[in-house]
Motif scaffolding. Sequence first.
Motif, mmCIF file in Angstrom:
data_model
loop_
_atom_site.group_PDB
_atom_site.id
_atom_site.type_symbol
_atom_site.label_atom_id
_atom_site.label_comp_id
_atom_site.label_asym_id
_atom_site.label_seq_id
_atom_site.Cartn_x
_atom_site.Cartn_y
_atom_site.Cartn_z
ATOM 1 N N VAL A 3 35.987 45.422 53.288
ATOM 2 C CA VAL A 3 35.607 45.692 51.907
ATOM 3 C C VAL A 3 35.439 47.195 51.719
ATOM 4 O O VAL A 3 35.187 47.939 52.670
ATOM 5 N N ASP A 4 35.590 47.630 50.483
ATOM 6 C CA ASP A 4 35.430 49.031 50.117
ATOM 7 C C ASP A 4 34.027 49.200 49.548
ATOM 8 O O ASP A 4 33.733 48.711 48.450
ATOM 9 N N LEU A 5 33.159 49.881 50.289
ATOM 10 C CA LEU A 5 31.763 50.007 49.868
ATOM 11 C C LEU A 5 31.603 50.846 48.606
ATOM 12 O O LEU A 5 30.531 50.853 48.000
ATOM 13 N N SER A 6 32.650 51.556 48.200
ATOM 14 C CA SER A 6 32.574 52.321 46.954
ATOM 15 C C SER A 6 32.843 51.448 45.735
ATOM 16 O O SER A 6 32.609 51.867 44.598
ATOM 17 N N LYS A 7 33.328 50.229 45.957
ATOM 18 C CA LYS A 7 33.615 49.319 44.846
ATOM 19 C C LYS A 7 32.390 48.481 44.504
ATOM 20 O O LYS A 7 31.552 48.197 45.359
ATOM 21 N N ALA A 8 32.316 48.060 43.251
ATOM 22 C CA ALA A 8 31.186 47.254 42.793
ATOM 23 C C ALA A 8 31.176 45.904 43.504
ATOM 24 O O ALA A 8 32.204 45.224 43.556
ATOM 25 N N PRO A 9 30.040 45.501 44.069
ATOM 26 C CA PRO A 9 29.972 44.175 44.675
ATOM 27 C C PRO A 9 30.040 43.090 43.606
ATOM 28 O O PRO A 9 29.732 43.330 42.434
ATOM 29 N N HIS A 10 30.444 41.904 44.025
ATOM 30 C CA HIS A 10 30.532 40.759 43.126
ATOM 31 C C HIS A 10 29.473 39.726 43.496
ATOM 32 O O HIS A 10 29.395 39.298 44.648
ATOM 33 N N ILE A 11 28.650 39.354 42.523
ATOM 34 C CA ILE A 11 27.768 38.194 42.668
ATOM 35 C C ILE A 11 28.496 37.025 42.021
ATOM 36 O O ILE A 11 28.748 37.031 40.817
ATOM 37 N N LEU A 12 28.865 36.046 42.814
ATOM 38 C CA LEU A 12 29.638 34.911 42.314
ATOM 39 C C LEU A 12 28.705 33.718 42.148
ATOM 40 O O LEU A 12 28.160 33.190 43.121
ATOM 41 N N VAL A 13 28.510 33.286 40.898
ATOM 42 C CA VAL A 13 27.572 32.226 40.560
ATOM 43 C C VAL A 13 28.305 30.893 40.476
ATOM 44 O O VAL A 13 29.319 30.771 39.782
ATOM 45 N N VAL A 14 27.771 29.894 41.180
ATOM 46 C CA VAL A 14 28.331 28.540 41.156
ATOM 47 C C VAL A 14 27.286 27.644 40.499
ATOM 48 O O VAL A 14 26.185 27.466 41.027
ATOM 49 N N HIS A 15 27.628 27.083 39.354
ATOM 50 C CA HIS A 15 26.651 26.302 38.586
ATOM 51 C C HIS A 15 26.461 24.906 39.165
ATOM 52 O O HIS A 15 27.224 24.441 40.019
ATOM 53 N N GLY A 16 25.433 24.213 38.672
ATOM 54 C CA GLY A 16 25.159 22.848 39.083
ATOM 55 C C GLY A 16 25.673 21.850 38.064
ATOM 56 O O GLY A 16 26.652 22.108 37.370
ATOM 57 N N VAL A 17 25.004 20.699 37.962
ATOM 58 C CA VAL A 17 25.418 19.691 36.985
ATOM 59 C C VAL A 17 25.263 20.272 35.587
ATOM 60 O O VAL A 17 24.311 20.989 35.296
ATOM 61 N N GLN A 18 26.233 19.962 34.740
ATOM 62 C CA GLN A 18 26.276 20.540 33.404
ATOM 63 C C GLN A 18 26.759 19.505 32.392
ATOM 64 O O GLN A 18 27.420 18.528 32.751
ATOM 65 N N THR A 19 26.402 19.743 31.141
ATOM 66 C CA THR A 19 27.045 19.045 30.035
ATOM 67 C C THR A 19 27.895 20.061 29.293
ATOM 68 O O THR A 19 27.792 21.263 29.523
ATOM 69 N N GLY A 20 28.732 19.589 28.420
ATOM 70 C CA GLY A 20 29.561 20.506 27.645
ATOM 71 C C GLY A 20 30.783 20.956 28.423
ATOM 72 O O GLY A 20 31.311 20.233 29.266
ATOM 73 N N THR A 21 31.213 22.176 28.154
ATOM 74 C CA THR A 21 32.443 22.702 28.731
ATOM 75 C C THR A 21 32.174 24.029 29.443
ATOM 76 O O THR A 21 31.074 24.583 29.368
ATOM 77 N N ASN A 22 33.215 24.534 30.114
ATOM 78 C CA ASN A 22 33.094 25.828 30.797
ATOM 79 C C ASN A 22 32.624 26.927 29.859
ATOM 80 O O ASN A 22 31.849 27.803 30.242
ATOM 81 N N GLN A 23 33.113 26.900 28.620
ATOM 82 C CA GLN A 23 32.821 27.976 27.681
ATOM 83 C C GLN A 23 31.338 28.053 27.312
ATOM 84 O O GLN A 23 30.871 29.071 26.802
ATOM 85 N N GLN A 24 30.582 26.978 27.569
ATOM 86 C CA GLN A 24 29.174 26.949 27.196
ATOM 87 C C GLN A 24 28.250 27.392 28.338
ATOM 88 O O GLN A 24 27.040 27.398 28.180
ATOM 89 N N ILE A 25 28.814 27.765 29.472
ATOM 90 C CA ILE A 25 28.017 28.163 30.626
ATOM 91 C C ILE A 25 27.940 29.688 30.679
ATOM 92 O O ILE A 25 28.973 30.364 30.714
ATOM 93 N N SER A 26 26.718 30.225 30.683
ATOM 94 C CA SER A 26 26.560 31.690 30.654
ATOM 95 C C SER A 26 25.476 32.133 31.631
ATOM 96 O O SER A 26 24.610 32.938 31.290
ATOM 97 N N LEU A 27 25.518 31.607 32.839
ATOM 98 C CA LEU A 27 24.521 31.964 33.846
ATOM 99 C C LEU A 27 24.676 33.406 34.309
ATOM 100 O O LEU A 27 23.729 33.996 34.838
ATOM 101 N N ASP A 28 25.854 33.982 34.120
ATOM 102 C CA ASP A 28 26.053 35.377 34.511
ATOM 103 C C ASP A 28 25.101 36.302 33.764
ATOM 104 O O ASP A 28 24.618 37.296 34.323
ATOM 105 N N LYS A 29 24.788 35.973 32.514
ATOM 106 C CA LYS A 29 23.872 36.803 31.729
ATOM 107 C C LYS A 29 22.462 36.743 32.292
ATOM 108 O O LYS A 29 21.749 37.755 32.350
ATOM 109 N N SER A 30 22.044 35.552 32.728
ATOM 110 C CA SER A 30 20.707 35.407 33.312
ATOM 111 C C SER A 30 20.591 36.196 34.605
ATOM 112 O O SER A 30 19.575 36.868 34.851
ATOM 113 N N VAL A 31 21.620 36.143 35.438
ATOM 114 C CA VAL A 31 21.596 36.863 36.708
ATOM 115 C C VAL A 31 21.592 38.369 36.464
ATOM 116 O O VAL A 31 20.851 39.125 37.109
#
Length: 280
Positions: A3-31
């Motif tokens: 990995v290139d330590l000068s590049k921005a790291p990625h936090i990859l969020v994997v959601h749990g059980v959900q209702t609705g669709t992909n477009q309604q999931i916004s956990l990235d904002k909470s993180v």
Amino acid sequence: MAVDLSKAPHILVVHGVQTGTNQQISLDKSVRQLVDTVLAASHIHEDYQVLQYLYEDKNDAHPSVQLGKQLAGAIAKGRPLTRRALSMTVDLIGDVVIAAGQGSTAASIRAGLRQQILHSHQQGHRVLLLAHSLGSFYALQVLNELIAEPGLFQGEDRRFWPVQGLVTIGSPLGLNLQIGPWPIFPKVTLHPLPAEHERLPWHNFYSRHDPIVSGRVFGNKVEVEGTEGPLELRYRQGCDDKGWLLHGHYVNTGQRWLLAHTAYWQDPSLGLRLVAMLWG
């Protein structure tokens, strides 16, 4: 590749059980809010990205979920509130059944998560996996698959790791549940890391009042000693034997039952841990 330590790291969020669709999931904002709060309080500026791995649309397309929603509509015809409640129940239960069944849809979900991890890694970004609830089951499976694959976790330099660490919150992985002969969350057999490695960090956050953690329907408090919750008790020996470094974190959000299961996204200690893992 390293990995290139000068590049921005990625936090990859994997959601749990959900209702609705992909477009309604916004956990990235909470993180991002949690991490930004910690960085601002420390007068630190760091660049990073929060990505989401979304699979709810794959679950919704499963034939059993589609049929269940059709039946819910037929049963509750003329009663829109009842229809909505039944449809949501089918949606949530369907997510768990698909994961436990380990069929083609579950395999597709794991393959997609693997692909997204490797894409970030091949672009030179450090990857930190953050998984909530059912998402922790998929995240642990995929991380195991990556460790088992030749060439991905080799050598002593962790810059070559495709995943730098795992964080799970509200995880059901400590439960030993079955429907008839079928385990709902079978214990994932951890793949050993090479002997020369640094240990792979796994931080698990749980509330004693979270029914998904305790398996107690009404969120009755689970009794534990210190920071060893149900997940830690189930996986401790496997982690110690195979090069994983498991830390349990008890959080008291002041919430009970299902509110305790969603309150992790506002807990400051989660933001502190993510910052420490990426820049500590």
